[in-house]
Design a protein around this motif. Structure first.
Motif, PDB file in Angstrom:
ATOM      1  N   GLY A 121       9.733   2.497 -11.251  1.00  0.00           N
ATOM      2  CA  GLY A 121       8.852   1.362 -10.998  1.00  0.00           C
ATOM      3  C   GLY A 121       9.668   0.088 -11.053  1.00  0.00           C
ATOM      4  N   VAL A 122       9.031  -1.048 -10.783  1.00  0.00           N
ATOM      5  CA  VAL A 122       9.751  -2.318 -10.695  1.00  0.00           C
ATOM      6  C   VAL A 122       9.000  -3.406 -11.455  1.00  0.00           C
ATOM      7  N   LEU A 123       9.762  -4.194 -12.207  1.00  0.00           N
ATOM      8  CA  LEU A 123       9.271  -5.431 -12.805  1.00  0.00           C
ATOM      9  C   LEU A 123       9.803  -6.554 -11.935  1.00  0.00           C
ATOM     10  N   LEU A 124       8.922  -7.422 -11.452  1.00  0.00           N
ATOM     11  CA  LEU A 124       9.303  -8.381 -10.419  1.00  0.00           C
ATOM     12  C   LEU A 124       8.796  -9.784 -10.715  1.00  0.00           C
ATOM     13  N   THR A 125       9.730 -10.741 -10.706  1.00  0.00           N
ATOM     14  CA  THR A 125       9.365 -12.156 -10.676  1.00  0.00           C
ATOM     15  C   THR A 125       9.606 -12.627  -9.243  1.00  0.00           C
ATOM     16  N   PRO A 126       8.564 -12.833  -8.457  1.00  0.00           N
ATOM     17  CA  PRO A 126       8.738 -13.059  -7.016  1.00  0.00           C
ATOM     18  C   PRO A 126       9.453 -14.368  -6.692  1.00  0.00           C
ATOM     19  N   ALA A 127      10.329 -14.288  -5.686  1.00  0.00           N
ATOM     20  CA  ALA A 127      10.975 -15.483  -5.142  1.00  0.00           C
ATOM     21  C   ALA A 127      10.337 -15.894  -3.824  1.00  0.00           C
ATOM     22  N   ASP A 128       9.713 -14.942  -3.131  1.00  0.00           N
ATOM     23  CA  ASP A 128       9.116 -15.187  -1.824  1.00  0.00           C
ATOM     24  C   ASP A 128       7.689 -15.695  -1.996  1.00  0.00           C
ATOM     25  N   ALA A 129       7.478 -16.965  -1.707  1.00  0.00           N
ATOM     26  CA  ALA A 129       6.160 -17.572  -1.895  1.00  0.00           C
ATOM     27  C   ALA A 129       5.121 -17.031  -0.918  1.00  0.00           C
ATOM     28  N   THR A 130       5.559 -16.457   0.202  1.00  0.00           N
ATOM     29  CA  THR A 130       4.621 -15.960   1.206  1.00  0.00           C
ATOM     30  C   THR A 130       3.996 -14.629   0.823  1.00  0.00           C
ATOM     31  N   GLY A 131       4.635 -13.893  -0.063  1.00  0.00           N
ATOM     32  CA  GLY A 131       4.133 -12.582  -0.450  1.00  0.00           C
ATOM     33  C   GLY A 131       4.493 -11.463   0.512  1.00  0.00           C
ATOM     34  N   ARG A 132       5.250 -11.775   1.565  1.00  0.00           N
ATOM     35  CA  ARG A 132       5.589 -10.740   2.555  1.00  0.00           C
ATOM     36  C   ARG A 132       6.477  -9.650   1.963  1.00  0.00           C
ATOM     37  N   ASN A 133       7.390 -10.029   1.080  1.00  0.00           N
ATOM     38  CA  ASN A 133       8.263  -9.015   0.478  1.00  0.00           C
ATOM     39  C   ASN A 133       7.460  -8.013  -0.351  1.00  0.00           C
ATOM     40  N   ILE A 134       6.485  -8.513  -1.083  1.00  0.00           N
ATOM     41  CA  ILE A 134       5.653  -7.629  -1.891  1.00  0.00           C
ATOM     42  C   ILE A 134       4.856  -6.695  -0.994  1.00  0.00           C
ATOM     43  N   GLU A 135       4.299  -7.235   0.094  1.00  0.00           N
ATOM     44  CA  GLU A 135       3.530  -6.397   1.012  1.00  0.00           C
ATOM     45  C   GLU A 135       4.397  -5.287   1.599  1.00  0.00           C
TER      46      GLU A 135
END
Length: 341
Positions: A121-135
């Protein structure tokens, strides 16, 4: 280059089958004592190390947890990693720590790497404000937990700090000390944490009957000491310079402090400074830094525990409900903000 030693080499040296070697490694209690000793002697003599990646492929479950943060140069994220590593180690797992450097592109590359490695699994502090990477990452069906970010509009777990409350704590403290003109060294405006801390600062001003014009925002491209020094130089160039500054993190605040020291500006007499995170260096600064403390180690540990709980659902050993955990910040007052107005 020497070839690596395989399980077949061990079996040949010990005069046993490959299956017997596998049993010695994975189920030693099923092998006779004498045979087990002979196989172990061959393992030690040949320097055999089993392939963990091969074992994981067979089992379908990795023993590695991914952790992707904004900046490993920031001691705050080092503390988050410490908490996550401690919880993972207690569960018999390791942590692969990666640094996005606040870059959406690098974040995407590391998320792809995690998918290739089939991490647990992954613990993530997002850098991409658009959310596309998460999607894009969600398509791999690998569980993840957001860290230092509220999971708004998603079904995933998150562990964060109430940054609106934290921003209010910082600016309320400055207003109570008599300051009526405050700068906000904010960092990249695309980060939720930066926006939430600004919202809290404005809320504190409104509580005191002061308008939003009393907060002068100085955005920076990064959240590091160099960006803080640059913001400090801009602050010094203002014709009507504020009497206090609230910084979105401690590294920015330390950079501002350096700029003031170089210019002969006295802190806190000429300028009060408040940071955010309460990293170890805050208390050790030339002028000890007032800061909003985040429980970083706790945040990392809780995020890892939520992820472990979710991944255990696959084995049927536990139940999991996605949760949004919001921790409360604390103001730690030191000399950098204690001037009398």
């Amino acid at each position: 280059m020497a070839q690596s030693v395989g399980i077949k080499d061990v079996a040949r040296a010990a005069g046993v089958s490959v299956g017997t070697v596998s049993n010695v490694i994975n189920r030693p209690d099923t092998v006779a004592t004498e045979t087990r000793a002979r196989v172990q002697s061959a393992i030690d003599r040949l320097g055999y190390v089993r392939s963990e990646s091969a074992r994981q492929l067979r089992a379908g479950r990795s023993r590695i947890m991914g952790l992707l943060v904004l900046d490993m140069g920031n001691p705050f994220f080092v503390d988050v990693a410490r908490g996550a590593e401690r919880a993972a180690r207690d569960a018999g797992l390791g942590v692969m720590v990666c640094n996005s450097a606040q870059s959406a592109g690098e974040e995407a590359e590391y998320l792809s790497l995690f998918a290739e490695q089939r991490v647990r699994g992954v613990l993530l502090t997002p850098a991409d404000a658009t959310g596309r990477n998460i999607e894009a990452f969600r398509r791999h069906n690998i569980p993840f937990v957001l860290v230092d970010r509220v999971a708004e509009g998603t079904t995933e777990c998150s562990v964060s700090v109430d940054d609106v409350a934290g921003g209010a704590l910082a600016v309320r403290h400055l207003v109570d000390a008599g300051h009526r003109s405050i700068a906000y060294v904010s960092g990249p405006p695309g980060l939720n944490q930066v926006r939430d801390r600004r919202t809290g600062a404005l809320n504190a001003l409104a509580e005191a009957g002061l308008g939003p014009d009393r907060l002068r925002e100085l955005p920076t491209e990064r959240l590091d000491v160099a960006a803080g020094r640059d913001a400090g130089a801009r602050l010094l160039g203002l014709a009507d310079r504020p009497t206090a500054v609230f910084c979105a993190n401690d590294l920015l605040a330390l950079g501002v402090l350096q700029a003031m020291y170089a210019a002969g500006i006295k802190v806190p007499d000429d300028l009060a400074i408040v940071g955010y995170d309460d990293i170890e260096f805050a208390a050790a600064a030339a002028v000890p830094l007032t800061s909003v403390r985040q429980p970083a180690v706790t945040m990392g540990a809780m995020a890892a525990e939520l992820l472990l709980e979710e991944t255990e659902v696959e084995t049927g050993t536990t139940r999991h409900e996605h949760r949004r955990v919001v921790l409360q910040p604390e103001l730690v007052v030191r000399r950098s903000s204690l001037s009398a107005r």
